[in-house]
Design a protein around this motif. Structure first.
Motif, PDB file in Angstrom:
ATOM      1  N   PHE A 171       0.829  -1.206   0.000  1.00 38.33           N
ATOM      2  CA  PHE A 171       0.000   0.000   0.000  1.00 38.33           C
ATOM      3  C   PHE A 171       0.864   1.257   0.000  1.00 38.33           C
ATOM      4  O   PHE A 171       0.598   2.210  -0.726  1.00 38.33           O
ATOM      5  N   VAL A 172       1.910   1.241   0.803  1.00 38.22           N
ATOM      6  CA  VAL A 172       2.782   2.424   0.894  1.00 38.22           C
ATOM      7  C   VAL A 172       3.536   2.635  -0.416  1.00 38.22           C
ATOM      8  O   VAL A 172       3.639   3.749  -0.918  1.00 38.22           O
ATOM      9  N   ASN A 173       4.051   1.541  -0.994  1.00 40.15           N
ATOM     10  CA  ASN A 173       4.916   1.674  -2.171  1.00 40.15           C
ATOM     11  C   ASN A 173       4.149   1.827  -3.477  1.00 40.15           C
ATOM     12  O   ASN A 173       4.619   2.490  -4.399  1.00 40.15           O
ATOM     13  N   GLU A 174       2.998   1.166  -3.583  1.00 38.35           N
ATOM     14  CA  GLU A 174       2.253   1.215  -4.848  1.00 38.35           C
ATOM     15  C   GLU A 174       1.024   2.127  -4.795  1.00 38.35           C
ATOM     16  O   GLU A 174       0.488   2.512  -5.814  1.00 38.35           O
ATOM     17  N   GLY A 175       0.572   2.413  -3.595  1.00 30.99           N
ATOM     18  CA  GLY A 175      -0.561   3.310  -3.459  1.00 30.99           C
ATOM     19  C   GLY A 175      -1.906   2.609  -3.486  1.00 30.99           C
ATOM     20  O   GLY A 175      -2.953   3.249  -3.371  1.00 30.99           O
ATOM     21  N   PHE A 176      -1.906   1.296  -3.665  1.00 31.44           N
ATOM     22  CA  PHE A 176      -3.175   0.572  -3.680  1.00 31.44           C
ATOM     23  C   PHE A 176      -2.917  -0.911  -3.427  1.00 31.44           C
ATOM     24  O   PHE A 176      -1.784  -1.397  -3.581  1.00 31.44           O
ATOM     25  N   VAL A 177      -3.979  -1.594  -3.026  1.00 29.99           N
ATOM     26  CA  VAL A 177      -3.949  -3.057  -2.996  1.00 29.99           C
ATOM     27  C   VAL A 177      -5.277  -3.564  -3.547  1.00 29.99           C
ATOM     28  O   VAL A 177      -6.316  -2.923  -3.376  1.00 29.99           O
ATOM     29  N   THR A 178      -5.221  -4.691  -4.238  1.00 27.67           N
ATOM     30  CA  THR A 178      -6.448  -5.386  -4.619  1.00 27.67           C
ATOM     31  C   THR A 178      -6.442  -6.733  -3.914  1.00 27.67           C
ATOM     32  O   THR A 178      -5.364  -7.310  -3.670  1.00 27.67           O
ATOM     33  N   ALA A 179      -7.621  -7.207  -3.586  1.00 25.33           N
ATOM     34  CA  ALA A 179      -7.717  -8.460  -2.850  1.00 25.33           C
ATOM     35  C   ALA A 179      -9.076  -9.085  -3.140  1.00 25.33           C
ATOM     36  O   ALA A 179     -10.038  -8.361  -3.437  1.00 25.33           O
ATOM     37  N   PRO A 180      -9.181 -10.405  -3.029  1.00 24.20           N
ATOM     38  CA  PRO A 180     -10.508 -11.020  -3.135  1.00 24.20           C
ATOM     39  C   PRO A 180     -11.397 -10.479  -2.028  1.00 24.20           C
ATOM     40  O   PRO A 180     -10.928 -10.202  -0.915  1.00 24.20           O
ATOM     41  N   ALA A 181     -12.675 -10.282  -2.342  1.00 20.18           N
ATOM     42  CA  ALA A 181     -13.611  -9.786  -1.330  1.00 20.18           C
ATOM     43  C   ALA A 181     -13.646 -10.752  -0.154  1.00 20.18           C
ATOM     44  O   ALA A 181     -13.723 -11.970  -0.345  1.00 20.18           O
ATOM     45  N   ASP A 182     -13.598 -10.199   1.052  1.00 18.02           N
ATOM     46  CA  ASP A 182     -13.668 -11.035   2.247  1.00 18.02           C
ATOM     47  C   ASP A 182     -15.028 -11.734   2.343  1.00 18.02           C
ATOM     48  O   ASP A 182     -15.126 -12.825   2.911  1.00 18.02           O
ATOM     49  N   ASP A 183     -16.065 -11.080   1.816  1.00 22.55           N
ATOM     50  CA  ASP A 183     -17.417 -11.625   1.875  1.00 22.55           C
ATOM     51  C   ASP A 183     -17.963 -11.729   0.452  1.00 22.55           C
ATOM     52  O   ASP A 183     -18.652 -10.823  -0.028  1.00 22.55           O
ATOM     53  N   ARG A 184     -17.647 -12.810  -0.237  1.00 26.84           N
ATOM     54  CA  ARG A 184     -18.071 -12.952  -1.640  1.00 26.84           C
ATOM     55  C   ARG A 184     -19.592 -13.013  -1.754  1.00 26.84           C
ATOM     56  O   ARG A 184     -20.170 -12.455  -2.679  1.00 26.84           O
ATOM     57  N   ALA A 185     -20.245 -13.687  -0.810  1.00 26.87           N
ATOM     58  CA  ALA A 185     -21.711 -13.774  -0.847  1.00 26.87           C
ATOM     59  C   ALA A 185     -22.316 -12.376  -0.694  1.00 26.87           C
ATOM     60  O   ALA A 185     -23.324 -12.043  -1.336  1.00 26.87           O
ATOM     61  N   GLY A 186     -21.690 -11.540   0.143  1.00 26.61           N
ATOM     62  CA  GLY A 186     -22.161 -10.164   0.326  1.00 26.61           C
ATOM     63  C   GLY A 186     -22.002  -9.357  -0.948  1.00 26.61           C
ATOM     64  O   GLY A 186     -22.880  -8.575  -1.317  1.00 26.61           O
TER      65      GLY A 186
END
Lengths: 269, 130
Positions: A19-34
């Motif tokens: 986050f600090v070096n690239e300015g963003f993160v992407t990740a699988p949703a913690d709650d896919r059903a949501g």
């Protein structure tokens, strides 16, 4: 770093560094059903507005909505869908759950959340919904906020958003006062931009102090994305204030007790 | 020539005359004004919080060929420099557009209205507020 002297777990250290070096993160949703629930509800609301039956393929329906709605009617559709979504009591807690682990690592676990979640729809070749290059801080957001950006379809290239990496953002920002308009600024930063590809099912958390925006969608599908800001309750606020723009979602008992506490008095009577 | 459509709102993150108004309230004021004046309101652009920046206003002026005009939240959002304001009025009128200010209920559709706006801004600059 050896685990027994580090305060953060290894995965937290990795996430923090990204986050600090690239300015963003992407990740699988913690709650896919949501996430699926939000997507399905958005598609239902859109179908209702367009007087169409509800689709069994909400992603396909949203992705192809440009074949069913004119540019002139787009904002009406957007207002109907976002109004209907924000009216659902389950929306904000569900949205928070989509990225809870990432938010808590990057921001903290005593949080406030934007009161209304935003929706952006960008149809192919439509220039009426563009967001010129900006940093949210320039419009009054606190630099202590992050944005959780959630696509309801697959987004990539010009169907997505761009971000200027931290390594060049400061230098480009220093040039702003010599530029007349956001378009001139865009032309200056264009060679350095990163377009963020996010398949449906994933979320993006980004540093909104970095310059970002979108351009005309040159892909074949319609972009549907939602965005919402989170910050630590006790970090400084700017023009987007607590109460009118943010509300607490995880005020901890120690803070609540501390705010209400009064020392014994009467010693100066 | 692209078809013209609507009036773009223009709100700000900087205090005006020492007073701060939340952005969503500024939008409510503009939307109400547009409704009463029968104007099609387009999503507002937000001027930067940095003192002296009018970059967003410049972008709006560049957008004028596609618009019917601009609705500012307040006339006091215009730049303090008189020459720069004159340039803005000229650009708006040259494009066949109009300029509105929702709080003061001012609308500028011809050069005849410029002096009245300038009088308001000058009095505000020099008059004492108790």
């Amino acid at each position: 770093m050896s685990d027994d002297i580090a305060f953060l777990e290894p995965e937290e250290q990795v996430l923090t560094s990204r986050f600090v070096n690239e300015g963003f993160v992407t990740a699988p949703a913690d709650d896919r059903a949501g996430l699926d629930r939000i997507q399905r509800r958005a598609a239902e609301l859109a179908a209702d507005y367009l007087k169409l039956p509800h689709s069994n393929d909400p992603l396909g329906f949203l992705d192809s909505v440009h074949s069913r709605v004119s540019v002139e009617d787009l904002n009406g559709l957007r207002m109907h869908v976002i109004g209907g979504l924000n009216a659902e009591a389950w929306l904000r807690p569900t949205y928070f759950r989509l990225a809870r682990s990432t938010i808590e690592t990057i921001v903290g676990n005593e949080l406030c959340m934007q009161r209304r979640i935003n929706l952006s729809i960008q149809m192919p070749a439509d220039d009426s919904s563009l967001l010129a290059v900006h940093s949210d801080v320039w419009s009054g957001d606190s630099p202590f906020e992050v944005v959780v950006w959630v696509p309801l379809v697959d987004v990539f290239r010009t169907k997505s958003m761009y971000l200027l990496p931290p390594s060049v953002n400061g230098e480009m920002q220093d040039r702003m006062a010599s530029l007349r308009s956001a378009e001139e600024l865009y032309k200056t930063i264009k060679p350095h931009l990163v377009w963020i590809d996010i398949p449906y099912g994933h979320v993006l958390v980004f540093n909104q102090t970095l310059m970002h925006g979108n351009r005309v969608n040159e892909e074949s599908g319609t972009r549907w994305t939602m965005n919402c800001r989170f910050k630590s309750i006790m970090s400084p606020y700017a023009d987007k204030r607590f109460g009118e723009f943010f509300e607490p979602i995880s005020l901890r008992p120690a803070t609540r007790i501390g705010m209400q506490y009064k020392l014994p008095g009467g010693f100066d009577a | 020539m692209p078809e013209r459509s609507g009036h773009r709102g223009y709100i700000g993150a900087r205090p005006l005359n020492g007073s701060r108004t939340p952005q969503h309230v500024q939008n409510i004021v503009i939307r109400d004004y547009a409704k009463r004046k029968n104007l099609q309101y387009l999503l507002s652009a937000v001027e930067h919080i940095m003192p002296g920046s009018y970059m967003v206003l410049e972008d709006l002026l560049d957008e004028l060929p596609k618009l019917n005009g601009i609705i500012c939240y307040s006339i006091f959002m215009l730049p303090p420099d008189q020459a720069r304001r004159r340039d803005i009025y000229d650009r708006v009128l040259r494009e066949g557009c109009d300029l509105h200010a929702a709080v003061e209920e001012i609308s500028l559709g011809s050069s005849d209205g410029i002096q009245a706006i300038e009088d308001i801004l000058m009095v505000q600059k020099y008059a004492t507020i108790l």
